[in-house]
Design a protein around this motif. Structure first.
Motif, PDB file in Angstrom:
ATOM      1  N   ASP A 160       0.867  -1.255   0.170  1.00  9.08           N
ATOM      2  CA  ASP A 160       0.122   0.280   0.087  1.00  9.08           C
ATOM      3  C   ASP A 160       0.928   1.623  -0.153  1.00  9.08           C
ATOM      4  O   ASP A 160       0.430   1.872  -0.977  1.00  9.08           O
ATOM      5  N   THR A 161       2.232   0.975   0.709  1.00 12.19           N
ATOM      6  CA  THR A 161       2.929   2.092   0.793  1.00 12.19           C
ATOM      7  C   THR A 161       3.677   2.593  -0.383  1.00 12.19           C
ATOM      8  O   THR A 161       3.337   3.655  -1.266  1.00 12.19           O
ATOM      9  N   VAL A 162       4.088   1.541  -1.312  1.00 11.04           N
ATOM     10  CA  VAL A 162       4.669   1.469  -2.289  1.00 11.04           C
ATOM     11  C   VAL A 162       3.366   2.644  -3.663  1.00 11.04           C
ATOM     12  O   VAL A 162       4.135   3.060  -4.311  1.00 11.04           O
ATOM     13  N   ILE A 163       2.430   0.991  -3.639  1.00 10.71           N
ATOM     14  CA  ILE A 163       1.083   1.977  -4.705  1.00 10.71           C
ATOM     15  C   ILE A 163       1.513   3.119  -4.319  1.00 10.71           C
ATOM     16  O   ILE A 163       1.026   4.181  -5.523  1.00 10.71           O
ATOM     17  N   LYS A 164       1.675   3.947  -3.164  1.00 12.19           N
ATOM     18  CA  LYS A 164       1.037   5.207  -2.880  1.00 12.19           C
ATOM     19  C   LYS A 164       2.439   6.523  -3.252  1.00 12.19           C
ATOM     20  O   LYS A 164       1.767   7.080  -3.759  1.00 12.19           O
ATOM     21  N   LEU A 165       3.311   6.037  -2.737  1.00 13.30           N
ATOM     22  CA  LEU A 165       4.767   6.359  -3.314  1.00 13.30           C
ATOM     23  C   LEU A 165       5.035   6.161  -4.932  1.00 13.30           C
ATOM     24  O   LEU A 165       5.276   7.742  -5.529  1.00 13.30           O
ATOM     25  N   ILE A 166       4.738   5.319  -5.827  1.00 11.77           N
ATOM     26  CA  ILE A 166       4.067   5.166  -6.675  1.00 11.77           C
ATOM     27  C   ILE A 166       3.021   6.395  -7.364  1.00 11.77           C
ATOM     28  O   ILE A 166       3.602   7.341  -8.801  1.00 11.77           O
ATOM     29  N   ASN A 167       2.293   6.645  -6.977  1.00 10.80           N
ATOM     30  CA  ASN A 167       1.278   7.747  -7.048  1.00 10.80           C
ATOM     31  C   ASN A 167       1.430   9.143  -7.191  1.00 10.80           C
ATOM     32  O   ASN A 167       1.320  10.122  -7.313  1.00 10.80           O
ATOM     33  N   LYS A 168       1.992   9.423  -5.748  1.00 10.75           N
ATOM     34  CA  LYS A 168       2.334  10.249  -5.049  1.00 10.75           C
ATOM     35  C   LYS A 168       3.959  10.339  -4.834  1.00 10.75           C
ATOM     36  O   LYS A 168       3.881  10.503  -3.621  1.00 10.75           O
ATOM     37  N   PRO A 169       5.215  10.391  -5.358  1.00 11.88           N
ATOM     38  CA  PRO A 169       6.753  10.053  -4.964  1.00 11.88           C
ATOM     39  C   PRO A 169       7.160  11.469  -4.471  1.00 11.88           C
ATOM     40  O   PRO A 169       7.966  11.119  -3.665  1.00 11.88           O
ATOM     41  N   ASP A 170       6.175  12.471  -4.482  1.00  8.11           N
ATOM     42  CA  ASP A 170       7.091  13.561  -3.071  1.00  8.11           C
ATOM     43  C   ASP A 170       6.388  13.915  -2.213  1.00  8.11           C
ATOM     44  O   ASP A 170       5.331  13.515  -1.700  1.00  8.11           O
ATOM     45  N   VAL A 171       7.418  13.005  -1.423  1.00  7.46           N
ATOM     46  CA  VAL A 171       7.191  12.973   0.321  1.00  7.46           C
ATOM     47  C   VAL A 171       7.751  14.221   1.169  1.00  7.46           C
ATOM     48  O   VAL A 171       8.694  14.525   0.954  1.00  7.46           O
ATOM     49  N   PRO A 172       6.525  14.311   1.745  1.00  6.61           N
ATOM     50  CA  PRO A 172       7.443  15.275   2.232  1.00  6.61           C
ATOM     51  C   PRO A 172       8.975  15.402   3.438  1.00  6.61           C
ATOM     52  O   PRO A 172       8.803  14.013   4.246  1.00  6.61           O
ATOM     53  N   SER A 173       9.747  16.589   3.791  1.00  2.00           N
ATOM     54  CA  SER A 173      10.482  15.734   4.475  1.00  2.00           C
ATOM     55  C   SER A 173      10.512  15.485   5.761  1.00  2.00           C
ATOM     56  O   SER A 173      11.147  14.225   5.793  1.00  2.00           O
ATOM     57  N   LYS A 174       9.560  15.836   6.044  1.00  6.06           N
ATOM     58  CA  LYS A 174      10.143  15.093   7.803  1.00  6.06           C
ATOM     59  C   LYS A 174       8.272  14.791   7.726  1.00  6.06           C
ATOM     60  O   LYS A 174       9.011  13.427   9.341  1.00  6.06           O
ATOM     61  N   ALA A 175       8.322  13.713   6.644  1.00 10.16           N
ATOM     62  CA  ALA A 175       7.876  12.448   7.356  1.00 10.16           C
ATOM     63  C   ALA A 175       9.015  11.564   6.268  1.00 10.16           C
ATOM     64  O   ALA A 175       8.548  10.343   6.423  1.00 10.16           O
ATOM     65  N   VAL A 176      10.123  11.710   5.838  1.00  6.22           N
ATOM     66  CA  VAL A 176      10.702  10.427   5.646  1.00  6.22           C
ATOM     67  C   VAL A 176      11.249   9.651   5.636  1.00  6.22           C
ATOM     68  O   VAL A 176      11.689   8.667   5.926  1.00  6.22           O
ATOM     69  N   ALA A 177      11.737  10.472   7.670  1.00  8.49           N
ATOM     70  CA  ALA A 177      12.713   9.203   8.580  1.00  8.49           C
ATOM     71  C   ALA A 177      11.638   8.539   9.401  1.00  8.49           C
ATOM     72  O   ALA A 177      12.594   7.145   9.314  1.00  8.49           O
ATOM     73  N   PRO A 178      10.352   8.933   9.257  1.00  5.67           N
ATOM     74  CA  PRO A 178       9.363   7.650  10.307  1.00  5.67           C
ATOM     75  C   PRO A 178       8.618   6.976   8.577  1.00  5.67           C
ATOM     76  O   PRO A 178       9.167   5.561   9.190  1.00  5.67           O
ATOM     77  N   LEU A 179       9.363   7.096   7.664  1.00  5.39           N
ATOM     78  CA  LEU A 179       9.008   6.415   6.466  1.00  5.39           C
ATOM     79  C   LEU A 179      10.298   5.272   6.238  1.00  5.39           C
ATOM     80  O   LEU A 179      10.099   4.233   6.132  1.00  5.39           O
TER      81      LEU A 179
END
Length: 107
Positions: A33-52
């Protein structure tokens, strides 16, 4: 998926969903599910990167250990298929985590 059409995206989602359904693993479903979300919207907010990164790396470790289980302990039935799916997912998540680490470091 910016350069591909909606049918290709739907096909990708379907294939990933079938993979998750095949194993019936909620953690695998969550990772896909996370991979699909990243495929659809690859722009990850910088403060969300570390927990991801932590979440995906932990899932990769779990999948690697499950693959080892099917490789060494439970060799019956469809163990080889499950082993291969888990190994592939662990490797893919590791690659994704490496990309996210690069993103976090350079942007």
């Amino acid at each position: 998926m910016s350069d591909s059409g909606p049918y290709e995206y739907i096909g990708t989602v379907y294939e990933l969903n079938e993979t998750a359904r095949e194993l019936g693993d909620p953690d695998l479903t969550d990772a896909l599910d996370t991979v699909i979300k990243l495929i659809n919207k690859p722009d990850v907010p910088s403060k969300a990167v570390a927990p991801l990164i932590v979440k995906l790396q932990a899932q990769a470790v779990k999948f690697k250990m499950q693959a080892k289980y099917y490789m060494l302990i439970n060799k019956e039935g469809e163990a080889a298929k499950k082993k291969n799916l888990y190994l592939s997912m662990a490797e893919a998540l590791k690659d994704l985590v490496d990309s996210l680490k690069y993103l976090a470091k350079n942007y």
